[in-house]
Structures are given as structure tokens and as C-alpha cells.
Design an enzyme around this catalytic site. Structure first.
Site, PDB file in Angstrom:
ATOM      1  N   ASN A  19      73.502  46.175  27.434  1.00  0.00           N
ATOM      2  CA  ASN A  19      72.965  46.652  28.723  1.00  0.00           C
ATOM      3  C   ASN A  19      73.335  48.111  28.972  1.00  0.00           C
ATOM      4  OD1 ASN A  19      71.508  44.512  30.457  1.00  0.00           O
ATOM      5  ND2 ASN A  19      73.181  43.392  29.488  1.00  0.00           N
ATOM      6  N   HIS A 116      73.184  39.616  35.857  1.00  0.00           N
ATOM      7  CA  HIS A 116      73.579  38.217  35.609  1.00  0.00           C
ATOM      8  C   HIS A 116      72.439  37.485  34.908  1.00  0.00           C
ATOM      9  CE1 HIS A 116      75.712  34.464  36.243  1.00  0.00           C
ATOM     10  NE2 HIS A 116      74.537  33.932  36.557  1.00  0.00           N
ATOM     11  N   ASP A 148      79.707  41.402  45.731  1.00  0.00           N
ATOM     12  CA  ASP A 148      80.540  41.229  46.928  1.00  0.00           C
ATOM     13  C   ASP A 148      81.745  40.362  46.561  1.00  0.00           C
ATOM     14  OD1 ASP A 148      79.643  38.626  46.822  1.00  0.00           O
ATOM     15  OD2 ASP A 148      78.451  38.724  48.657  1.00  0.00           O
TER      16      ASP A 148
HETATM   17  C1  GRF Z   1      74.703  39.886  29.643  1.00  0.00           C
HETATM   18  O1  GRF Z   1      74.016  38.746  29.247  1.00  0.00           O
HETATM   19  C2  GRF Z   1      74.907  39.897  31.132  1.00  0.00           C
HETATM   20  O2  GRF Z   1      73.939  39.194  31.819  1.00  0.00           O
HETATM   21  C3  GRF Z   1      76.229  39.217  31.296  1.00  0.00           C
HETATM   22  O3  GRF Z   1      76.987  39.608  30.184  1.00  0.00           O
HETATM   23  C4  GRF Z   1      76.128  39.919  29.091  1.00  0.00           C
HETATM   24  C5  GRF Z   1      76.499  41.287  28.591  1.00  0.00           C
HETATM   25  O4  GRF Z   1      75.852  41.621  27.416  1.00  0.00           O
HETATM   26  N1  GRF Z   1      76.814  39.577  32.581  1.00  0.00           N
HETATM   27  P1  GRF Z   1      75.990  43.088  26.792  1.00  0.00           P
HETATM   28  O5  GRF Z   1      77.457  43.346  26.538  1.00  0.00           O
HETATM   29  O6  GRF Z   1      75.394  44.058  27.764  1.00  0.00           O
HETATM   30  O7  GRF Z   1      75.220  43.017  25.518  1.00  0.00           O
END
Ligand code: GRF
Length: 203
Positions: A19, A116, A148
């Protein structure tokens, strides 16, 4: 936040950082008026720190302390200090596997965003894609939301849906959800930067 101001981001992650990479890609393509001021991790050998190194972004491992699911008070102070020193205005939890509490959320009230892997309020908590599969829902997705004091409860900024296929495994489903996360998170940040979302939040 005035329209088109560059967001000064601090990224927190515990894992591989896909991400975070999607945020970097959007910035590099001029699709997101933002800069990554610092990347922090609670896992010393997390992939996200290696990625930060490749991108030339400041990065730091900060030991979380003795707890498994949250930061020790002193560690939380160190995270806040590092973010403030770097001039961070918005914090993005990009796979950060710890709950943030009072002091952190007071320092960055309404300025912490989480991604999420489910359609909240369904399936908060860990391995949400597996929860969806086990429950037998036919549609799931991902949610970008403000953090939050609760667990995955803050204001929802945006969501993307993913159909669950009959032969999906936890891995195949998670990977399709992540494809959507990689679109949604930079898009939500772009909308914040352009004053289309959360325009009335205190500076
Ligand atoms: C993602 O699936 C996100 O939704 C969750 O943790 C994961 C992180 O993946 N909170 P990355 O490290 O960004 O590949």
C-alpha cells in the site's frame, strides 16, 4: 487544508508495504499531491523499510515495547516525536499491526488514515478476508477510514467492493482485495489533498 496543498505524509507499516508502494506510485505519476516525510515500522526487517530505502524516504524502526497488539507508552511517544520532527501532517497506517491509543490520536486527531481489508463495519480485526470467506458472504472489499479509539470503527472515507468467487482461497481473495486497496488509498489521499474530502477538519 487548502485545495491542492501537498500532503506531508508519515507512513506506518509492519509488513511488505504494497500500500505504501501504491502511494509512491501515485506521487511519482503526479496523481497525488503529497510527499512521504518518513516511514516508520515496528518490525525491524519489514519489507516496507527496504522499500522506503529504495525510494529514498527517511525511515526508522522503532521498537514497540513489550505488548503484542499495541505500543508501549514510551514507544508511542517515540513514534509521535519522529513524525512531528519530520513535519508529518497526515499519518497513513499501511498495514500497521498495532492499535494506536490516546496520546497518538490526540497528537494527530482525525489525521490518521487506515486501510482495512473488508467492507466495514463487517469483519473488523485481523485477517478480515479470511473472516469474510469463513462467514460465506458473497461480496467483500476494502475500506479507507479515519482512525479513532475503537478497532476499525472511525469515519469511513471510501470503500471498494470485491466479489468472492466459488473457488477463492484466502490468498486469492486477499490479493484481489489488495488490488482494490492500491487504488482506493491513493485516491482518498488525493481527494483530501484537493479539499474534496474532510475539507472541514481542523488544521
Ligand atoms: C493490507 O491488506 C491492509 O488492508 C491491512 O494490512 C495489509 C497491508 O499490506 N491493514 P501491505 O503491507 O500494504 O502490502
Amino acid at each position: 487544508m487548502s485545495a491542492s496543498a501537498k500532503l506531508k505524509l508519515g507512513i506506518l507499516g509492519s509488513g511488505r508495504g504494497s500500500n505504501y508502494r501504491s502511494i509512491c506510485d501515485a506521487i511519482e505519476k503526479d496523481a497525488l499531491p503529497a510527499e512521504v516525510a518518513i516511514v516508520l515500522s515496528d518490525v525491524e526487517d519489514a519489507g516496507i523499510l527496504g522499500l522506503a530505502d529504495q525510494h529514498g524516504h527517511a525511515h526508522q524502526f522503532i521498537a514497540p515495547g513489550q505488548f503484542r497488539t499495541k505500543l508501549e507508552e514510551a514507544a508511542e511517544s517515540s513514534y509521535i516525536h519522529a513524525l512531528q520532527q519530520a513535519g508529518v501532517e497526515w499519518v497513513v497506517l499501511a498495514g500497521f499491526m498495532r492499535i494506536l491509543k490516546g496520546d497518538f490520536l490526540r497528537a494527530y486527531t482525525n489525521r490518521v488514515i487506515n486501510i482495512h481489508p473488508s467492507l466495514l463495519p463487517s469483519f473488523p480485526g485481523l485477517a478480515a478476508w479470511r473472516q469474510a470467506l469463513d462467514y460465506g458472504v458473497k461480496v467483500t472489499g476494502c475500506t479507507a477510514h479515519i482512525v479513532d479509539q475503537g478497532i476499525d470503527t472511525g469515519t469511513i472515507l471510501g470503500q471498494r467492493t470485491v466479489l468472492i468467487l466459488p473457488d477463492d482461497s484466502a490468498e486469492s481473495l486477499h490479493s484481489r482485495i489488495q488490488e482494490q486497496e492500491h487504488q482506493l488509498l491513493p485516491e482518498m489521499l488525493r481527494q483530501i489533498a484537493n479539499g474534496e474530502l474532510l475539507a472541514n477538519q481542523p488544521a
